[in-house]
Design a protein around this motif. Structure first.
Motif, short mmCIF file in Angstrom:
data_model
loop_
_atom_site.label_atom_id
_atom_site.label_comp_id
_atom_site.label_asym_id
_atom_site.label_seq_id
_atom_site.Cartn_x
_atom_site.Cartn_y
_atom_site.Cartn_z
N LEU A 182 0.85 -1.19 0.00
CA LEU A 182 0.00 0.00 0.00
C LEU A 182 0.89 1.24 0.00
CD1 LEU A 182 -2.57 -0.92 2.81
CD2 LEU A 182 -3.15 -0.52 0.43
N PRO A 183 0.47 2.30 -0.71
CA PRO A 183 1.18 3.56 -0.56
C PRO A 183 1.03 4.03 0.88
CG PRO A 183 -0.41 3.66 -2.37
CD PRO A 183 -0.67 2.38 -1.63
N ASN A 184 2.08 4.57 1.44
CA ASN A 184 2.02 4.95 2.85
C ASN A 184 1.22 6.24 3.06
OD1 ASN A 184 2.40 5.05 5.57
ND2 ASN A 184 4.62 5.37 5.50
N SER A 185 0.17 6.12 3.85
CA SER A 185 -0.60 7.31 4.25
C SER A 185 -1.30 6.93 5.55
CB SER A 185 -1.65 7.67 3.19
OG SER A 185 -2.66 6.68 3.16
N LYS A 186 -1.77 7.93 6.25
CA LYS A 186 -2.46 7.66 7.50
C LYS A 186 -3.68 6.76 7.26
CE LYS A 186 -1.92 10.92 11.18
NZ LYS A 186 -2.24 12.18 11.79
#
Ligand code: CUA
Length: 398
Positions: free
Chosen positions: A282-286
């Motif tokens: 997954l792309p890193n984001s909150k």
């Protein structure tokens, strides 16, 4: 620039035909040369077969042709010419194998140690003591010596634009046999992946090399060694509690949290600074971290991260607590920050280091049975490094 000879291959995101280092240049050079020679041979063979089929085709009324037996000249030619060509290929391959991976000097220490785990990469910088995961930062302008090791099964480090692939063998930490050199020409991001089938989530064992100028690289290392601050929000406090009660620290290290030093899973100290979660899933984001924490098995089937069935408050708190950009700090719990050297980074890791796999006792910390856990999320692999059978996979299987 992508190599023009193989436009389809070269147009993919990361290609060995788009070399970005001297080592990868040698590999792609020998690949293109042998590919070109084989293409010429294939074209000649196809041409002659087609010509013979047409020129000597049977016509109505033809008598049977006279069989030809024994033509020494022809037999020697078709035996020794191909033999010479494949011998030449073998020599070319051996030359590149040796020259793209020069020997280490006696007593030399690696700049970076990369340890393959099911299914992520542990990354150490022995000189500074910095530890991270899944993204190798390197400075450009000089060859970086990378020691390759494995904690459980055989993995294979491959960043196609930066050089040859190389196996990582459990238990074999001999630097001279198990190393590669990374020498990216330009600051950029280079993607790679594990190139040896290593279990369920082998396909989700991506690695990323972030090449930086020396100044940016030094700044990055210093950032990772910054002293840590206390949680700044109530949610982060809740998250810190959840981190402890859900046995997160049995697997993950978090600088500044004294009991969180395990390396069954990735070090989470600078999680917010990485570009992906779950080694590329997954792309890193909150938002994505919350999704990941809520159901890791959905995104990375078979991974050792259990589904803890977290409450909404714990989920939000953990996300808040773990997902920070560097400099935002992480809480200390009565412990001194990591020892610092004058450069501002944690002190050196002893070398040679032994990769530590899953701990023999996975519950060394006073982890009370987490109240928020429903069912039985299995502990991480304990004595056996092999993947758990599907029925025992943490968090169930799908
Ligand atoms: Cu690690 Cu495939």
């Amino acid at each position: 620039m992508p190599a023009p000879w193989f436009p389809l291959l070269a147009s993919s995101v990361t290609s060995p035909l788009d070399p970005a280092s001297p080592q990868a240049g040698q590999v792609s050079g020998v690949f293109i040369l042998t590919g070109a020679v084989m293409t010429v041979i294939l074209a000649l063979v196809c041409f002659w077969i087609g010509y013979i089929l047409l020129r000597f085709r049977g016509r109505p009324g033809d008598a049977d042709p006279t069989p030809v037996y024994g033509n020494k000249k022809l037999e020697y030619t078709w035996t020794f010419l191909p033999l010479a060509i494949v011998t030449w290929f073998a020599i070319l391959g051996a030359q590149v194998t040796i020259s793209a991976r020069p020997k280490t000097a006696a007593g030399q220490r690696p700049d970076v140690v990369v340890i393959g785990h099911q299914w992520w990469w542990e990354i150490h910088y022995p000189a500074s003591g910095v530890v991270t995961a899944n993204e190798v930062h390197v400075p450009v302008g000089r060859p970086i010596l990378v020691s390759l090791q494995a904690a459980d099964v055989i993995h294979d480090f491959w960043v196609p634009q930066l050089g040859p692939k190389h196996d990582m063998i459990p238990g074999d930490v001999n630097l001279d046999l198990n190393h590669i050199w990374l020498e990216p020409r330009e600051p950029a991001v280079y993607d790679g992946a594990c190139a040896e089938f290593c279990g369920n989530s082998h396909a989700w064992m991506r690695i990323r090399v972030v090449a930086q100028t020396q100044a940016d690289f030094d700044a990055w290392q210093r950032t990772l060694g910054q002293p840590l601050a206390a949680p700044s929000t109530a949610a982060a406090e809740v998250g810190m509690k959840a981190f402890e009660t859900n046995t997160c620290r049995n697997c993950h290290a978090l600088a500044g949290l004294p009991a969180a030093t395990a390396n069954v899973g990735p070090d989470l100290t600078n999680l917010g600074d990485r570009s992906t979660l779950g080694a590329g899933v997954l792309p890193n984001s909150k938002e994505n971290l919350a999704k990941w924490l809520a159901d890791p098995q959905r995104y990375k089937p078979g991974c050792y991260m259990p589904d803890f069935h977290l409450s909404a408050a714990d989920l939000q708190g953990l996300t808040e607590y773990l997902w920070r950009k560097s400099g935002e700090g992480l809480p200390l719990q009565g412990a001194a920050p990591p020892p610092m050297v004058p450069g501002g980074v944690p002190s050196a890791t002893p070398w040679p280091m032994q990769p530590s796999g899953p701990p023999s006792d996975p519950s060394p910390t006073p982890a009370a049975p987490p109240s928020s856990v429903v069912g039985s999320p299995a502990a991480p692999p304990s004595t056996s490094p092999a993947p758990a059978p599907p029925s025992a996979a943490p968090g169930g299987s799908r």
